[in-house]
Design an enzyme around this catalytic site. Structure first.
Site, PDB file in Angstrom:
ATOM      1  N   SER A 137     -14.321   9.389   2.708  1.00  0.00           N
ATOM      2  CA  SER A 137     -13.579   8.243   3.230  1.00  0.00           C
ATOM      3  C   SER A 137     -14.395   7.518   4.282  1.00  0.00           C
ATOM      4  CB  SER A 137     -12.286   8.768   3.855  1.00  0.00           C
ATOM      5  OG  SER A 137     -11.669   7.761   4.602  1.00  0.00           O
ATOM      6  N   TYR A 165      -7.802  14.829   9.813  1.00  0.00           N
ATOM      7  CA  TYR A 165      -8.021  14.441   8.413  1.00  0.00           C
ATOM      8  C   TYR A 165      -9.468  13.986   8.217  1.00  0.00           C
ATOM      9  CZ  TYR A 165      -8.345  11.336   4.407  1.00  0.00           C
ATOM     10  OH  TYR A 165      -8.782  10.718   3.260  1.00  0.00           O
ATOM     11  N   LYS A 218     -13.015  15.613   6.038  1.00  0.00           N
ATOM     12  CA  LYS A 218     -13.931  14.915   5.134  1.00  0.00           C
ATOM     13  C   LYS A 218     -15.374  15.065   5.635  1.00  0.00           C
ATOM     14  CE  LYS A 218     -10.843  13.363   2.276  1.00  0.00           C
ATOM     15  NZ  LYS A 218     -10.772  13.915   0.923  1.00  0.00           N
ATOM     16  N   ASN A 231       0.684   3.310   5.167  1.00  0.00           N
ATOM     17  CA  ASN A 231      -0.359   2.324   4.899  1.00  0.00           C
ATOM     18  C   ASN A 231       0.236   0.948   4.682  1.00  0.00           C
ATOM     19  OD1 ASN A 231      -1.722   5.029   3.264  1.00  0.00           O
ATOM     20  ND2 ASN A 231      -2.804   4.031   4.925  1.00  0.00           N
ATOM     21  N   ARG A 251      -9.790  -4.934   7.263  1.00  0.00           N
ATOM     22  CA  ARG A 251     -10.216  -3.792   6.434  1.00  0.00           C
ATOM     23  C   ARG A 251     -10.832  -4.295   5.137  1.00  0.00           C
ATOM     24  NH1 ARG A 251      -8.972  -2.132  10.562  1.00  0.00           N
ATOM     25  NH2 ARG A 251      -7.719  -0.314  11.149  1.00  0.00           N
TER      26      ARG A 251
HETATM   27  P1  NAD Z   1      -2.898  11.461  -3.477  1.00  0.00           P
HETATM   28  O1  NAD Z   1      -2.185  12.282  -2.462  1.00  0.00           O
HETATM   29  O2  NAD Z   1      -2.137  10.426  -4.223  1.00  0.00           O
HETATM   30  O3  NAD Z   1      -3.609  12.423  -4.550  1.00  0.00           O
HETATM   31  C1  NAD Z   1      -4.072  13.711  -4.220  1.00  0.00           C
HETATM   32  C2  NAD Z   1      -3.609  14.667  -5.312  1.00  0.00           C
HETATM   33  O4  NAD Z   1      -4.083  15.986  -5.008  1.00  0.00           O
HETATM   34  C3  NAD Z   1      -2.080  14.763  -5.415  1.00  0.00           C
HETATM   35  O5  NAD Z   1      -1.681  14.597  -6.765  1.00  0.00           O
HETATM   36  C4  NAD Z   1      -1.759  16.165  -4.906  1.00  0.00           C
HETATM   37  O6  NAD Z   1      -0.628  16.717  -5.546  1.00  0.00           O
HETATM   38  C5  NAD Z   1      -3.040  16.912  -5.239  1.00  0.00           C
HETATM   39  N1  NAD Z   1      -3.319  18.074  -4.381  1.00  0.00           N
HETATM   40  C6  NAD Z   1      -3.310  18.139  -3.033  1.00  0.00           C
HETATM   41  N2  NAD Z   1      -3.645  19.381  -2.635  1.00  0.00           N
HETATM   42  C7  NAD Z   1      -3.880  20.121  -3.765  1.00  0.00           C
HETATM   43  C8  NAD Z   1      -4.261  21.461  -4.008  1.00  0.00           C
HETATM   44  N3  NAD Z   1      -4.455  22.333  -3.013  1.00  0.00           N
HETATM   45  N4  NAD Z   1      -4.415  21.866  -5.287  1.00  0.00           N
HETATM   46  C9  NAD Z   1      -4.197  21.006  -6.330  1.00  0.00           C
HETATM   47  N5  NAD Z   1      -3.843  19.729  -6.146  1.00  0.00           N
HETATM   48  C10 NAD Z   1      -3.682  19.288  -4.885  1.00  0.00           C
HETATM   49  O7  NAD Z   1      -4.164  10.800  -2.742  1.00  0.00           O
HETATM   50  P2  NAD Z   1      -5.127   9.636  -3.231  1.00  0.00           P
HETATM   51  O8  NAD Z   1      -4.800   8.413  -2.468  1.00  0.00           O
HETATM   52  O9  NAD Z   1      -5.160   9.589  -4.688  1.00  0.00           O
HETATM   53  O10 NAD Z   1      -6.515  10.177  -2.656  1.00  0.00           O
HETATM   54  C11 NAD Z   1      -7.368  10.993  -3.434  1.00  0.00           C
HETATM   55  C12 NAD Z   1      -8.517  11.484  -2.557  1.00  0.00           C
HETATM   56  O11 NAD Z   1      -9.189  10.371  -1.989  1.00  0.00           O
HETATM   57  C13 NAD Z   1      -8.054  12.360  -1.388  1.00  0.00           C
HETATM   58  O12 NAD Z   1      -9.016  13.391  -1.206  1.00  0.00           O
HETATM   59  C14 NAD Z   1      -8.074  11.398  -0.226  1.00  0.00           C
HETATM   60  O13 NAD Z   1      -8.301  12.070   0.997  1.00  0.00           O
HETATM   61  C15 NAD Z   1      -9.248  10.494  -0.575  1.00  0.00           C
HETATM   62  N6  NAD Z   1      -9.153   9.159   0.041  1.00  0.00           N
HETATM   63  C16 NAD Z   1      -8.027   8.402  -0.140  1.00  0.00           C
HETATM   64  C17 NAD Z   1      -7.925   7.147   0.467  1.00  0.00           C
HETATM   65  C18 NAD Z   1      -6.686   6.304   0.330  1.00  0.00           C
HETATM   66  O14 NAD Z   1      -6.500   5.378   1.130  1.00  0.00           O
HETATM   67  N7  NAD Z   1      -5.816   6.539  -0.652  1.00  0.00           N
HETATM   68  C19 NAD Z   1      -9.000   6.649   1.245  1.00  0.00           C
HETATM   69  C20 NAD Z   1     -10.140   7.438   1.379  1.00  0.00           C
HETATM   70  C21 NAD Z   1     -10.203   8.691   0.766  1.00  0.00           C
HETATM   71  N1  UFG Z   2      -0.943  -1.946   9.398  1.00  0.00           N
HETATM   72  C1  UFG Z   2       0.097  -2.692   9.909  1.00  0.00           C
HETATM   73  N2  UFG Z   2       1.375  -2.289   9.638  1.00  0.00           N
HETATM   74  C2  UFG Z   2       1.659  -1.190   8.884  1.00  0.00           C
HETATM   75  C3  UFG Z   2       0.567  -0.423   8.361  1.00  0.00           C
HETATM   76  C4  UFG Z   2      -0.716  -0.837   8.655  1.00  0.00           C
HETATM   77  O1  UFG Z   2      -0.116  -3.682  10.605  1.00  0.00           O
HETATM   78  O2  UFG Z   2       2.838  -0.870   8.670  1.00  0.00           O
HETATM   79  C5  UFG Z   2      -2.324  -2.398   9.665  1.00  0.00           C
HETATM   80  C6  UFG Z   2      -3.161  -1.386  10.410  1.00  0.00           C
HETATM   81  O3  UFG Z   2      -2.972  -1.514  11.803  1.00  0.00           O
HETATM   82  C7  UFG Z   2      -4.576  -1.730   9.937  1.00  0.00           C
HETATM   83  C8  UFG Z   2      -4.364  -2.211   8.503  1.00  0.00           C
HETATM   84  O4  UFG Z   2      -2.981  -2.572   8.413  1.00  0.00           O
HETATM   85  O5  UFG Z   2      -5.085  -2.802  10.683  1.00  0.00           O
HETATM   86  C9  UFG Z   2      -4.663  -1.158   7.455  1.00  0.00           C
HETATM   87  O6  UFG Z   2      -3.934   0.034   7.758  1.00  0.00           O
HETATM   88  P1  UFG Z   2      -3.751   1.213   6.706  1.00  0.00           P
HETATM   89  O7  UFG Z   2      -2.878   2.247   7.354  1.00  0.00           O
HETATM   90  O8  UFG Z   2      -3.323   0.678   5.404  1.00  0.00           O
HETATM   91  O9  UFG Z   2      -5.243   1.749   6.496  1.00  0.00           O
HETATM   92  P2  UFG Z   2      -6.298   2.366   7.536  1.00  0.00           P
HETATM   93  O10 UFG Z   2      -7.504   1.490   7.501  1.00  0.00           O
HETATM   94  O11 UFG Z   2      -5.687   2.655   8.827  1.00  0.00           O
HETATM   95  O12 UFG Z   2      -6.650   3.776   6.859  1.00  0.00           O
HETATM   96  C10 UFG Z   2      -6.774   3.970   5.438  1.00  0.00           C
HETATM   97  C11 UFG Z   2      -6.321   5.390   5.090  1.00  0.00           C
HETATM   98  C12 UFG Z   2      -7.291   6.401   5.645  1.00  0.00           C
HETATM   99  C13 UFG Z   2      -8.668   6.080   5.133  1.00  0.00           C
HETATM  100  C14 UFG Z   2      -9.068   4.677   5.504  1.00  0.00           C
HETATM  101  C15 UFG Z   2     -10.385   4.379   4.866  1.00  0.00           C
HETATM  102  O13 UFG Z   2      -5.026   5.640   5.615  1.00  0.00           O
HETATM  103  O14 UFG Z   2      -6.935   7.685   5.196  1.00  0.00           O
HETATM  104  O15 UFG Z   2      -8.093   3.742   5.035  1.00  0.00           O
HETATM  105  O16 UFG Z   2     -10.941   3.224   5.400  1.00  0.00           O
HETATM  106  F1  UFG Z   2      -9.544   6.951   5.652  1.00  0.00           F
END
Ligand code: NAD
Ligand code: UFG
Length: 336
Positions: free
Chosen positions: A123, A147, A151, A197, A229
């Site tokens: 991330s 978190y 990573k 988010n 972002r």
């Molecule tokens: P998500 O929670 O929708 O998907 C994760 C999946 O992993 C889920 O289906 C959950 O049931 C499964 N899981 C969790 N722990 C497990 C375990 N111990 N064994 C088997 N399955 C398990 O999340 P996502 O948004 O799809 O994110 C996927 C990956 O990308 C994650 O590692 C997350 O940290 C990373 N990531 C996500 C974002 C984002 O904004 N969505 C940003 C950066 C990185």
């Molecule tokens: N925001 C609002 N109101 C809300 C939610 C968010 O104003 O209800 C704003 C935040 O302050 C920020 C922007 O929208 O300025 C984006 O916020 P998000 O929570 O959607 O995303 P972040 O950038 O904070 O973080 C996300 C994931 C992290 C990941 C990161 C990667 O939550 O896990 O993106 O860049 F690591």
């Protein structure tokens, strides 16, 4: 066969469709900690082919060994983990146990079965507060919450593993802000409870599940004072996994790379784009800054373009249109 951990989740489900459509044989391992079984049928429909599924926890070494023992695994794509920043502050041990512990069991099982290719979901959060923008991969790391630290630590473990075994290769993908959904509207982001988010919050205001968006801070040094972002369409991100897998299978080295668009959008720009695309007004109010937020965060994407031959194709309006197609067709998310 490509083994996909966490393949029923938001990003994994979209990536599975892209992988299957590109002809890869897939098996998903997911414990449904943050997803629902209904996703599986939709992945199978949209992928136009069979996708194997094992309901298992990646921390369960016995279950994982049985899966690896069944069919030869060519490479692993590792999405499984917990991802909520606020929850990680309240429950750091759960995060270290699941994210680092789960990865550890996975890597040990891969070693045992001589599987030496892994694509890992990292991330942009590993960069912490940006010292310079756009963020290049050599920017110092400094995650500011448990978190993000999981990573960062996993990145170190993967690097050490590759040093110890030159045959082992990882593609560590630093995602920026994934949003949007499959254009069919059949799969998308389905957060439990009130979304943390921005984007799922906006779509839930649009369907009237939530009353109004709170915009955290309008006094940042950005174009309009709200946070900036690098939002990336989840379909582009899915294609990025295909490119990373191809890199690992074709080249004899590892890579750590940003996946973003290279462009930043402010909260107000995103909300206004959503209104423009859908015609639905989003009630909003300004609120104080959210603790731990940075003003701006966006990627330098030249390494991904150079090494993976990958770049994004979709813009913020596509992200709004497709997220709305998903949310409006599934106002309560996936069925139980
Ligand atoms: P998500 O929670 O929708 O998907 C994760 C999946 O992993 C889920 O289906 C959950 O049931 C499964 N899981 C969790 N722990 C497990 C375990 N111990 N064994 C088997 N399955 C398990 O999340 P996502 O948004 O799809 O994110 C996927 C990956 O990308 C994650 O590692 C997350 O940290 C990373 N990531 C996500 C974002 C984002 O904004 N969505 C940003 C950066 C990185
Ligand atoms: N925001 C609002 N109101 C809300 C939610 C968010 O104003 O209800 C704003 C935040 O302050 C920020 C922007 O929208 O300025 C984006 O916020 P998000 O929570 O959607 O995303 P972040 O950038 O904070 O973080 C996300 C994931 C992290 C990941 C990161 C990667 O939550 O896990 O993106 O860049 F690591």
């Amino acid at each position: 066969m490509i083994l996909v951990t966490g393949g029923l989740g938001f990003i994994g489900s979209h990536a599975c469709i892209a992988l299957r459509r590109a002809g890869h044989k897939l098996a998903i391992v997911d414990n449904l900690a943050n997803s629902k079984l209904a996703v599986l049928e939709r992945i199978r429909d949209l992928a136009g082919g069979d996708v194997a599924f094992h309901r298992a926890d990646i921390r369960d070494a016995t279950a994982l060994a049985a899966i690896f023992g069944r069919d030869p695994v060519e490479a692993v794509i590792h999405f499984a983990g917990y991802k909520a920043v606020g929850e990680s502050v309240a429950k750091p041990l759960d995060y270290y146990e699941n994210n680092i512990g789960g990865t550890f069991v996975l890597l040990k099982t891969m070693e045992r079965y001589a599987v030496r290719r892994i694509v890992f979901s990292s991330s942009a959060t590993v960069y912490g507060d940006p010292q310079r923008l756009p963020l290049t991969e050599d920017h110092p790391l400094g995650a500011v919450n448990p978190y993000g630290r999981t990573k960062q630590f996993i990145e170190v473990i993967l690097k050490d593993r590759a040093i110890g075994s030159p045959e082992f290769r990882h593609a560590t993908l630093r995602y920026f802000n994934p949003i949007g959904a499959h254009p069919s509207g059949r799969i998308g982001e389905d957060p439990r409870g009130i979304p943390n988010n921005l984007f799922p919050y906006v779509t839930q205001v649009a369907i009237k599940r939530l009353e109004k968006l709170r915009i955290y801070g309008n006094d940042y040094g950005t174009v309009d004072g709200t946070g900036v972002r690098d939002y990336i369409h989840v379909m582009d991100l899915a294609e990025g996994h295909l490119a990373a897998l191809k890199f690992l299978l074709d080249k004899d080295r590892s890579i750590t790379v940003n996946l973003g668009t290279g462009r930043g959008n402010s909260v107000l720009e995103v909300v206004n784009a959503f209104e423009r695309v859908t015609g639905i007004p989003i009630a909003r109010e300004f609120a104080p800054r959210r603790q731990g937020d940075v003003a701006s965060c966006y990627a330098d994407v030249s390494l991904a373009s150079r090494e993976l031959g990958w770049q994004t194709k979709l813009g913020i309006e596509d992200m709004c249109r497709d997220a709305w197609a998903w949310q409006s067709a599934n106002p309560r998310g996936f069925p139980e």
